[in-house]
Design a protein around this motif. Structure first.
Motif, PDB file in Angstrom:
ATOM      1  N   MET A   1       0.818  -1.208   0.000  1.00 55.87           N
ATOM      2  CA  MET A   1       0.000   0.000   0.000  1.00 55.87           C
ATOM      3  C   MET A   1       0.858   1.268   0.000  1.00 55.87           C
ATOM      4  SD  MET A   1      -3.286  -0.046   2.460  1.00 55.87           S
ATOM      5  CE  MET A   1      -4.917  -0.089   1.771  1.00 55.87           C
ATOM      6  N   ASN A   4       2.700   2.031  -3.224  1.00 60.15           N
ATOM      7  CA  ASN A   4       1.848   2.457  -4.337  1.00 60.15           C
ATOM      8  C   ASN A   4       1.283   3.871  -4.187  1.00 60.15           C
ATOM      9  OD1 ASN A   4       2.127   0.161  -5.917  1.00 60.15           O
ATOM     10  ND2 ASN A   4       0.507  -0.932  -4.828  1.00 60.15           N
ATOM     11  N   ILE A   5       1.735   4.587  -3.174  1.00 57.35           N
ATOM     12  CA  ILE A   5       1.211   5.945  -2.981  1.00 57.35           C
ATOM     13  C   ILE A   5       1.673   6.884  -4.095  1.00 57.35           C
ATOM     14  CG2 ILE A   5       1.339   8.008  -1.514  1.00 57.35           C
ATOM     15  CD1 ILE A   5       1.299   6.146   0.919  1.00 57.35           C
ATOM     16  N   THR A  10      -2.460   3.626  -4.644  1.00 57.47           N
ATOM     17  CA  THR A  10      -3.021   3.789  -3.302  1.00 57.47           C
ATOM     18  C   THR A  10      -3.400   5.250  -3.148  1.00 57.47           C
ATOM     19  OG1 THR A  10      -1.674   2.039  -2.336  1.00 57.47           O
ATOM     20  CG2 THR A  10      -2.549   3.682  -0.825  1.00 57.47           C
ATOM     21  N   LEU A 235      -5.379   5.401   3.935  1.00 53.74           N
ATOM     22  CA  LEU A 235      -4.800   4.840   2.713  1.00 53.74           C
ATOM     23  C   LEU A 235      -5.795   3.838   2.152  1.00 53.74           C
ATOM     24  CD1 LEU A 235      -1.103   4.165   3.799  1.00 53.74           C
ATOM     25  CD2 LEU A 235      -2.173   6.298   3.071  1.00 53.74           C
ATOM     26  N   GLY A 237      -6.424   1.245  -0.916  1.00 58.21           N
ATOM     27  CA  GLY A 237      -5.790   0.518  -2.008  1.00 58.21           C
ATOM     28  C   GLY A 237      -6.680   0.438  -3.241  1.00 58.21           C
ATOM     29  N   GLU A 238      -6.069   0.049  -4.339  1.00 54.30           N
ATOM     30  CA  GLU A 238      -6.764  -0.017  -5.626  1.00 54.30           C
ATOM     31  C   GLU A 238      -8.012  -0.883  -5.573  1.00 54.30           C
ATOM     32  OE1 GLU A 238      -4.809  -0.181 -10.095  1.00 54.30           O
ATOM     33  OE2 GLU A 238      -4.088  -1.464  -8.501  1.00 54.30           O
TER      34      GLU A 238
END
Ligand SMILES: [Zn+2]
Length: 243
Positions: A1, A4-5, A10, A235, A237-238
């Motif tokens: 997570m 992927n920011i 994310t 956060l 996630g996708e």
């Protein structure tokens, strides 16, 4: 997570309101926030301000010491409590029918039936829909003719169940974790007394899924403080975004 920011896979949601002098204070709080310019680019070559504010104003954290028998000040809360899975209990439907709604044990159990046991270290957020009333003080506090406020909150019974799950904290999109009409602040005594913290006046929680998001809670590190302004990030996630 976290990895992927930067790519945007994310998403990071900011659940805190920007601080100014127009936010909804607790009834009776008159002086709430003041900012003053100390230096200007024109005069000094740089820009700085000073500010004064209540510890419990806007989106803020209640440290355990805020209510007895709690002892821990905001700067001493163990840092691991600031990171945890977000559990969102959506009670908007109940809140529309009953402004004095208290989160029931049955609703907590219903969440668990759909998403599994509430994990240790979770931060449990009550989504009442009250954020839609912010920052209209009259609407948000919803006071009756006697000056008693009416907005939903956690019940003592539900918080006891959440404490059995070893959660780190609770939060809400209202002025208080206790419902508006509370006079004994039973949830404050119970949860803060057990070393949990409260997040109050969270902003609109509509972007946070009921399960699957992760919270980062970053309160001001005010030595000896009963609480203070807090930045709360979710956060997402996708896979959770698509749900
Ligand atoms: Zn509080």
């Amino acid at each position: 997570m976290l990895a992927n920011i930067s790519s945007g896979k994310t998403r990071v949601l900011d659940l805190s309101y920007a601080i100014n002098d127009k936010l909804v204070p607790w009834p009776g709080d008159k002086r709430v926030f003041e900012a003053q310019v100390n230096a200007t680019v024109e005069k000094n070559g740089y820009f700085t301000r000073s500010f004064w504010m209540l510890e419990h104003y806007g989106t803020h954290l209640d440290a355990p010491i805020h209510f007895p028998p709690g002892k821990v000040t905001v700067d001493k809360i163990p840092t691991k409590q600031f990171f945890g899975p977000a559990v969102v209990v959506d009670v908007r439907a109940e809140a529309v029918k009953d402004a004095d709604y208290l989160l029931s044990v049955a609703r907590v159990e219903e969440w668990e039936k759909r998403h599994g046991s509430i994990p240790e270290g979770a931060i449990v957020l009550l989504r009442t829909g009250w954020a839609a009333r912010w920052p209209d003080a009259q609407e948000y506090r919803n006071e009756d003719a006697q000056g008693r406020m009416h907005f939903p909150g956690f019940s003592v019974e539900a918080v006891k169940v959440l404490m059995e799950r070893k959660i780190s904290g609770i939060g809400c999109d209202t002025l208080s974790a206790d419902y508006g009409a509370s006079t004994d602040f039973a949830v404050h005594h119970l949860a803060l007394g057990a070393g949990l913290y409260h997040l109050e006046n969270l902003s609109d929680l509509s972007g946070v899924p009921e399960a699957g998001a992760f919270l980062i809670v970053a309160p001001i590190k005010l030595e000896g403080g009963s609480g203070g302004a807090v930045r709360v990030f979710a956060l997402v996630g996708e896979s959770e975004v698509k749900k």
